[in-house]
Design a protein around this motif. Structure first.
Motif, PDB file in Angstrom:
ATOM      1  N   THR A 254       6.751  33.436 141.491  1.00 19.08           N
ATOM      2  CA  THR A 254       8.131  33.200 141.916  1.00 19.08           C
ATOM      3  C   THR A 254       8.213  33.170 143.441  1.00 19.08           C
TER       4      THR A 254
ATOM      5  N   ASP B 297      10.882  29.064 142.491  1.00 14.93           N
ATOM      6  CA  ASP B 297      12.231  29.606 142.297  1.00 14.93           C
ATOM      7  C   ASP B 297      12.127  31.124 142.137  1.00 14.93           C
TER       8      ASP B 297
ATOM      9  N   ASP C 265      13.441  32.655 139.774  1.00 11.51           N
ATOM     10  CA  ASP C 265      13.352  32.875 138.332  1.00 11.51           C
ATOM     11  C   ASP C 265      11.975  32.434 137.823  1.00 11.51           C
TER      12      ASP C 265
ATOM     13  N   TYR D 183      13.547  19.974 142.129  1.00  7.88           N
ATOM     14  CA  TYR D 183      13.257  19.839 140.699  1.00  7.88           C
ATOM     15  C   TYR D 183      14.262  18.863 140.073  1.00  7.88           C
TER      16      TYR D 183
ATOM     17  N   LYS E  28       8.446  25.817 135.113  1.00 12.97           N
ATOM     18  CA  LYS E  28       8.811  24.405 134.950  1.00 12.97           C
ATOM     19  C   LYS E  28       8.512  23.613 136.230  1.00 12.97           C
ATOM     20  N   ILE E  29       8.756  24.242 137.351  1.00 12.69           N
ATOM     21  CA  ILE E  29       8.471  23.594 138.643  1.00 12.69           C
ATOM     22  C   ILE E  29       6.976  23.314 138.774  1.00 12.69           C
TER      23      ILE E  29
ATOM     24  N   GLU F 134      10.816  31.662 134.764  1.00 17.60           N
ATOM     25  CA  GLU F 134      10.777  30.516 133.847  1.00 17.60           C
ATOM     26  C   GLU F 134      10.995  29.205 134.587  1.00 17.60           C
ATOM     27  N   GLN F 135      11.923  29.214 135.537  1.00 20.23           N
ATOM     28  CA  GLN F 135      12.160  27.999 136.322  1.00 20.23           C
ATOM     29  C   GLN F 135      10.946  27.667 137.187  1.00 20.23           C
ATOM     30  N   SER F 136      10.291  28.683 137.716  1.00 24.75           N
ATOM     31  CA  SER F 136       9.087  28.457 138.518  1.00 24.75           C
ATOM     32  C   SER F 136       7.980  27.840 137.669  1.00 24.75           C
TER      33      SER F 136
END
Length: 252
Positions: free
Chosen positions: A227, A187, A189, A153, A195-196, A191-193
């Protein structure tokens, strides 16, 4: 004497026509003044347009950049292939495919579990890679059958996409061989997933536009909530799974 004097008076008493001056006379100073006024008027209109439109200079720069980018993308069509993305599942390739492929990006952990050739593995950061370095890598992958790209990312999405376009353009101009791009893994997480997933959508569009094979490794590594599945938090399990996805998604 008197007669002679009289004749002279007559002779000199002739009325001579006065030469009239030309209606228009060429004046260098006037011509220069007209040029200056014409230039000043044009420049004034140009600056008035710029000052009245807050996006004027941005549009000018974007227009210039678009023209340059068009030239770059036209060059990119030299060895661009028609692709079907994401790459569908295929019969498993032999392990020797790893030895005959080039890997550019974050592949170092993968080399611990699969036999690859050191001279065909390049771990350069994509955004820190100069054009001369891209050309050097491209020249060094001549003996490979396929080229794989993989990066995590990004901190700067725009710079990363721009660098990927440059690298792919250089490779495709020098070689008529398949280029694959692995998307980013999920990820732990949520939220990070998310975004990914958004970034992977951009990568998918890039691959379609540039004739690059898009390998979706992300979906296979996810839990239902999007996730990273718990078993893939172990590096050996993760990278062996990624290697299997490479070998079972071959389109050339």
């Amino acid at each position: 004497m008197a007669g002679t004097s009289k004749k002279k008076k007559k002779k000199h008493g002739k009325i001579e026509k006065k030469k009239s001056a030309p209606f228009l006379q060429f004046k260098l100073g006037v011509l220069l003044l007209l040029i200056v006024l014409s230039f000043g008027g044009t420049f004034g209109v140009y600056m008035l347009s710029a000052s009245s439109d807050p996006d004027y200079w941005q549009n000018e720069i974007v227009g210039s950049s678009s023209a340059e980018n068009t030239g770059t993308e036209l060059k990119n069509t030299k060895n661009k292939k028609a692709v079907t993305n994401p790459v569908p599942r295929s019969e498993r390739a032999e392990d020797t495919r790893m030895e005959t492929s080039a890997f550019i990006g974050e592949f170092s952990p993968l080399t611990a579990y699969y036999n690859t050739k050191t001279e065909f593995v390049f771990t350069d950061s994509i955004t820190g890679m100069s054009e001369s370095r891209m050309n050097s890598i491209s020249r060094n992958v001549t003996e490979t059958k396929a080229i794989y790209l993989w990066y995590g990312y990004p901190n700067d999405a725009e710079a990363t996409l721009s660098a990927l376009k440059n690298l792919v353009t250089i490779i495709q101009n020098q070689h008529n061989k398949p280029v694959y791009l692995l998307n980013v893994i999920p990820d732990a997480d949520a939220e990070q997933s998310r975004k990914i997933d958004e970034w992977n959508t951009q990568l998918f569009a890039f691959c379609d536009s540039y004739g690059v094979h898009y390998v979706d490794i992300n979906t296979s590594l996810k839990k239902d909530d999007g996730t990273l599945a718990g078993e893939y938090e172990n590096d050996e399990t993760l990278y062996k799974a990624i290697g299997e996805l490479i070998l079972t998604h071959v389109a050339d």
